[in-house]
Write a protein that holds these residues in place. Structure first.
Motif, short mmCIF file in Angstrom:
data_model
loop_
_atom_site.label_atom_id
_atom_site.label_comp_id
_atom_site.label_asym_id
_atom_site.label_seq_id
_atom_site.Cartn_x
_atom_site.Cartn_y
_atom_site.Cartn_z
N ASP A 181 0.83 -1.20 0.00
CA ASP A 181 0.00 0.00 0.00
C ASP A 181 0.86 1.25 0.00
O ASP A 181 0.59 2.21 -0.72
CB ASP A 181 -0.90 0.01 1.24
N HIS A 182 1.94 1.24 0.81
CA HIS A 182 2.83 2.41 0.85
C HIS A 182 3.40 2.68 -0.53
O HIS A 182 3.37 3.80 -1.03
CB HIS A 182 3.98 2.18 1.83
N GLY A 183 3.91 1.56 -1.14
CA GLY A 183 4.50 1.71 -2.47
C GLY A 183 3.49 2.25 -3.44
O GLY A 183 3.75 3.12 -4.27
N ARG A 184 2.21 1.72 -3.31
CA ARG A 184 1.20 2.15 -4.27
C ARG A 184 0.88 3.62 -4.06
O ARG A 184 0.68 4.37 -5.00
CB ARG A 184 -0.08 1.31 -4.10
N ASN A 185 0.82 4.06 -2.80
CA ASN A 185 0.52 5.47 -2.56
C ASN A 185 1.59 6.37 -3.13
O ASN A 185 1.29 7.38 -3.75
CB ASN A 185 0.39 5.72 -1.05
N TRP A 186 2.89 5.99 -2.91
CA TRP A 186 3.94 6.83 -3.50
C TRP A 186 3.85 6.81 -5.01
O TRP A 186 4.12 7.82 -5.66
CB TRP A 186 5.32 6.34 -3.03
N GLY A 187 3.48 5.66 -5.57
CA GLY A 187 3.30 5.59 -7.02
C GLY A 187 2.24 6.56 -7.50
O GLY A 187 2.42 7.25 -8.51
N TRP A 188 1.11 6.63 -6.74
CA TRP A 188 0.06 7.57 -7.12
C TRP A 188 0.57 9.00 -7.05
O TRP A 188 0.31 9.82 -7.93
CB TRP A 188 -1.15 7.43 -6.18
N VAL A 189 1.33 9.32 -5.97
CA VAL A 189 1.82 10.71 -5.84
C VAL A 189 2.72 11.05 -7.01
O VAL A 189 2.61 12.12 -7.61
CB VAL A 189 2.57 10.86 -4.49
N LEU A 190 3.63 10.10 -7.36
CA LEU A 190 4.56 10.36 -8.45
C LEU A 190 3.81 10.56 -9.75
O LEU A 190 4.07 11.50 -10.52
CB LEU A 190 5.53 9.18 -8.57
N SER A 191 2.82 9.67 -10.03
CA SER A 191 2.04 9.82 -11.26
C SER A 191 1.34 11.17 -11.28
O SER A 191 1.31 11.84 -12.31
CB SER A 191 1.00 8.71 -11.37
N ILE A 194 2.20 13.97 -9.79
CA ILE A 194 3.14 15.07 -10.03
C ILE A 194 3.52 15.13 -11.50
O ILE A 194 3.55 16.21 -12.12
CB ILE A 194 4.39 14.90 -9.15
N ILE A 195 3.84 13.96 -12.08
CA ILE A 195 4.22 13.95 -13.49
C ILE A 195 3.09 14.47 -14.37
O ILE A 195 3.30 15.27 -15.29
CB ILE A 195 4.65 12.53 -13.92
N CYS A 196 1.85 14.00 -14.09
CA CYS A 196 0.71 14.44 -14.92
C CYS A 196 0.54 15.95 -14.85
O CYS A 196 0.34 16.61 -15.88
CB CYS A 196 -0.58 13.78 -14.44
N VAL A 197 0.62 16.52 -13.63
CA VAL A 197 0.41 17.96 -13.51
C VAL A 197 1.51 18.70 -14.25
O VAL A 197 1.25 19.71 -14.93
CB VAL A 197 0.37 18.35 -12.02
N ASN A 198 2.75 18.20 -14.15
CA ASN A 198 3.84 18.86 -14.87
C ASN A 198 3.62 18.84 -16.37
O ASN A 198 3.81 19.84 -17.06
CB ASN A 198 5.17 18.16 -14.55
N ILE A 199 3.22 17.68 -16.89
CA ILE A 199 2.98 17.57 -18.33
C ILE A 199 1.86 18.51 -18.76
O ILE A 199 1.94 19.19 -19.79
CB ILE A 199 2.66 16.12 -18.71
N LEU A 200 0.83 18.58 -17.93
CA LEU A 200 -0.31 19.45 -18.27
C LEU A 200 0.12 20.90 -18.34
O LEU A 200 -0.20 21.63 -19.30
CB LEU A 200 -1.39 19.28 -17.21
N ILE A 201 0.90 21.33 -17.32
CA ILE A 201 1.33 22.73 -17.30
C ILE A 201 2.23 23.01 -18.50
O ILE A 201 2.10 24.04 -19.19
CB ILE A 201 2.06 23.03 -15.99
N LEU A 202 3.16 22.09 -18.81
CA LEU A 202 4.05 22.30 -19.94
C LEU A 202 3.26 22.38 -21.24
O LEU A 202 3.54 23.20 -22.12
CB LEU A 202 5.07 21.15 -19.99
N THR A 221 3.10 7.43 -22.39
CA THR A 221 1.81 6.80 -22.13
C THR A 221 1.83 5.34 -22.56
O THR A 221 1.31 4.47 -21.86
CB THR A 221 0.69 7.53 -22.89
N SER A 222 2.44 5.05 -23.72
CA SER A 222 2.46 3.65 -24.16
C SER A 222 3.32 2.80 -23.26
O SER A 222 2.96 1.67 -22.94
CB SER A 222 2.95 3.49 -25.59
#
Lengths: 268, 226
Positions: A25-35, A37-45, A76-77
Motif C-alpha cells: 500500500d505504501h508503495g502504491r501510494n507513493w506511485g500515485w503521488v509520483l504519477s 506530479i508527473i501528470c500535472v507537470n505535463i499538463l502545465i508544460l 503513455t504507451s
C-alpha cells in the motif's frame, strides 16, 4: 504443543502477509503521488507550449509541439504496457488461464487505429508531401476506429454495447446495454483495463489537437481534428452510459454507493 | 332449524376429504421473462467479428442498390449507416481536387470545402425537414441524403474521363447532359425517401432545399476544370 506451534506459525505468516500488504500500500501510494506530479507537470508544460505558440515573438515552432506530443505518447504507451504486464502477474487479473483464450486481436485493433490516427496526424510532414493524402488517411483511420470500438472491441473486451434503434413508427431512441455476468471476481481483467485506457486517453489528445489548431490558425486541419474529436468522444460517452447502466442519474449512483458502504460498515 | 343447522355447517360434506400423502402436490410459479426480443439481441453480443463485418457490408451494398432503383422501403430506412455518405464524400472531394496545380497548398482547402458543403448542407436540410414536422430521424435523413450523392459521383468520374480527351464544346455538351441526368436522378431518389415523411402540403418546402443542395454539387462538378 503442536497445535500451539501451528497457531503461532499461522499467525506469523498472517503478520507477514499483512505487513507485506501494508508495504504494497505504501508503495502504491507513493506511485500515485509520483504519477500525479508527473501528470500535472505535463499538463502545465502543454498549456505553456500551446499558449506560447499563439504569440509570434516566442519562437515555439511546430516541431517543438510535435516532439512534446511524441514524448507524451511514448510515456503513455510505456506506462500502458508496464501496467498491463504488471497487472497480469496479480492473482485474479486475468480471467482466462488458456493462452489462446481472450481477444488479443480485438485489443490490438482497438489500440492500433486510434494510435495510428494520432501518429499520422503528428508526423504528416514526414510521411507525405501532399496534405490531402494525410487527410484522407486520417479520416479513414478515424472511421475504422469508430466502427471497431463501437461494434467489436466494446462487446468482446468488456461486454458493453450501444446503438440507435428506430421503431416501426419512426421514432428513434438510443439503447445502451451491458452483459450480465454473475462472477464473484470484481477485479477488472487486463483486457478491460486496456479497453478503458485506450478509450479514455486518446480523446484527450484530440482536444489538445483542436486547441492547437485553433490557436495557431491552422484552419486547413480543422475538419479532420473536429471529426476526430466528435467520433472519439461519441464512443467514450456511449460506453460510459453503458457502464452506468440504467441509472441515468449520477446522484442515484452516488446514493447507492454510499448506502452500500454504510451497510458494509454496519455488518463489520 | 334445519336451514340454520345447514347454514352453520356449510362445508360439512367436505370434512372427510383428504389427500393421501404419496401424491405430490407441487407446481411451478413462473414469471414471464420479458420480451423475447432480448434473446435475439444478446445472441449477437458474442457473434464472430466476420459476421458483423459481412452484415454491415451487406447493409451498405443494399442501400447503394436502392439508390440505383429508388423505391420506397421503410425497412431500408430503419437501419441507417453513414459509411456510404463518408466514402462518397471522400471520393467526390478527391476527384474534385486535382483542379488547381499540383501544389500542396491548394489541395487542402478544396478538399475541406467539399466536405463542409456536403455535411453542413445535409445537416441544414435535415434540420429544415425536422422543423417542418417530419417524422424521419436526424441520422436517417443524413444517411439518405448522403447515399443519393452516388449518381453525382458517377457523373464526376464520367466528366473526368471525358475531360481527358479535351475540353471543347462537344465535351461540354456531353458533360452537361451527364451532370443534369445524374442531378435529376439524385433529387428524384432522395425525394422518394424524404418527401413521404412529410404532410402533403409541405412537400414542396422540403424538396426545394434538397434540389438546391444537389444543384450546388452538380454546379461544382460541371465547372471543374483540370
Amino acid at each position: 504443543m503442536n497445535a500451539a506451534g501451528q497457531e503461532r506459525r499461522a499467525s506469523e505468516s498472517e503478520l507477514n502477509i499483512s505487513s507485506g500488504n501494508v508495504g504494497n500500500d505504501h508503495g502504491r501510494n507513493w506511485g500515485w503521488v509520483l504519477s500525479g506530479i508527473i501528470c500535472v507537470n505535463i499538463l502545465i508544460l502543454g498549456c505553456v507550449l500551446v499558449v506560447g505558440s499563439a504569440y509570434a515573438d516566442i519562437h515555439i515552432t511546430t516541431p517543438d509541439l510535435q516532439v512534446f506530443l511524441i514524448i507524451i505518447i511514448l510515456l503513455t504507451s510505456i506506462w500502458m504496457v508496464y501496467y498491463s504486464v504488471f497487472t497480469a502477474r496479480e492473482e485474479n487479473a486475468v480471467n482466462y488461464k488458456d493462452a489462446h483464450a481472450g481477444h488479443p486481436l480485438a485489443s490490438f485493433f482497438h489500440l492500433f487505429f486510434r494510435t495510428s490516427a494520432i501518429l499520422v496526424y503528428l508526423l504528416c510532414d514526414i510521411l507525405s508531401s501532399r496534405f490531402v493524402v494525410c487527410m484522407v488517411i486520417i479520416i479513414l483511420l478515424l472511421s475504422c476506429d469508430f466502427w471497431t470500438v463501437k461494434n467489436v472491441s466494446g462487446r468482446l473486451l468488456v461486454g458493453l454495447r450501444w446503438w440507435n434503434q428506430v421503431d416501426v413508427d419512426g421514432k428513434s431512441h438510443w439503447v445502451f446495454e451491458s452483459k450480465k455476468v454473475n462472477s464473484k471476481n470484481t477485479t477488472p481483467s487486463a483486457e478491460s483495463r486496456v479497453f478503458w485506457l485506450g478509450l479514455i486517453v486518446c480523446p484527450i489528445f484530440w482536444i489538445l489537437f483542436v486547441l492547437s489548431t485553433i490557436f495557431s490558425f491552422n484552419i486547413k486541419w480543422l475538419v479532420v481534428v473536429v471529426m476526430g474529436l466528435v467520433l472519439q468522444w461519441a464512443n467514450l460517452y456511449g460506453y460510459i452510459r453503458c457502464k452506468l447502466g440504467g441509472k441515468s442519474n449520477l446522484r442515484n449512483i452516488a446514493k447507492n454507493y454510499l448506502g452500500v458502504q454504510i451497510f458494509k460498515q454496519d455488518l463489520i | 332449524m334445519a336451514a340454520a343447522e345447514e347454514a352453520s355447517r356449510p362445508f360439512a360434506g367436505l370434512s372427510d376429504v383428504s389427500i393421501s400423502e404419496d401424491i405430490p402436490v407441487e407446481g411451478d410459479i413462473s414469471v414471464p421473462v420479458g420480451p423475447s426480443r432480448r434473446d435475439d439481441e444478446f445472441s449477437t453480443l458474442d457473434e464472430p467479428v466476420k459476421d458483423t463485418i459481412m452484415r454491415d457490408l451487406r447493409a451498405v451494398g443494399n442501400k447503394f442498390i436502392h439508390v440505383l432503383y429508388p423505391k420506397r422501403s421503410s425497412a431500408l430506412l430503419r437501419d441507417w449507416d453513414l459509411w456510404g455518405p463518408l466514402l462518397l464524400c471522400v471520393t467526390l472531394a478527391l476527384l474534385l481536387q486535382g483542379g488547381a496545380a499540383d501544389s500542396e497548398d491548394q489541395g487542402g482547402p478544396q478538399f475541406a470545402e467539399v466536405f463542409v458543403i456536403v455535411w453542413f448542407g445535409s445537416i441544414i436540410i435535415t434540420l429544415n425537414s425536422k422543423l417542418l414536422g417530419g417524422t424521419i430521424s436526424f441520422f436517417q435523413s443524413l444517411c439518405v441524403l448522403g447515399y443519393c450523392i452516388m449518381p453525382l459521383t458517377v457523373a464526376m468520374v464520367v466528366c473526368r474521363i471525358v475531360l481527358l480527351g479535351g475540353s471543347g464544346a462537344v465535351s461540354f455538351a456531353v458533360r452537361l447532359t451527364v451532370v443534369m441526368a445524374s442531378f435529376g436522378w439524385s433529387t428524384f431518389a432522395s425525394t422518394a425517401f424524404l418527401a413521404d415523411s412529410q404532410p402533403p402540403n409541405r412537400k414542396a418546402l422540403v424538396v426545394y432545399p434538397v434540389f438546391l443542395f444537389y444543384f450546388v454539387i452538380a454546379w461544382m462538378i460541371l465547372t471543374f476544370s483540370p
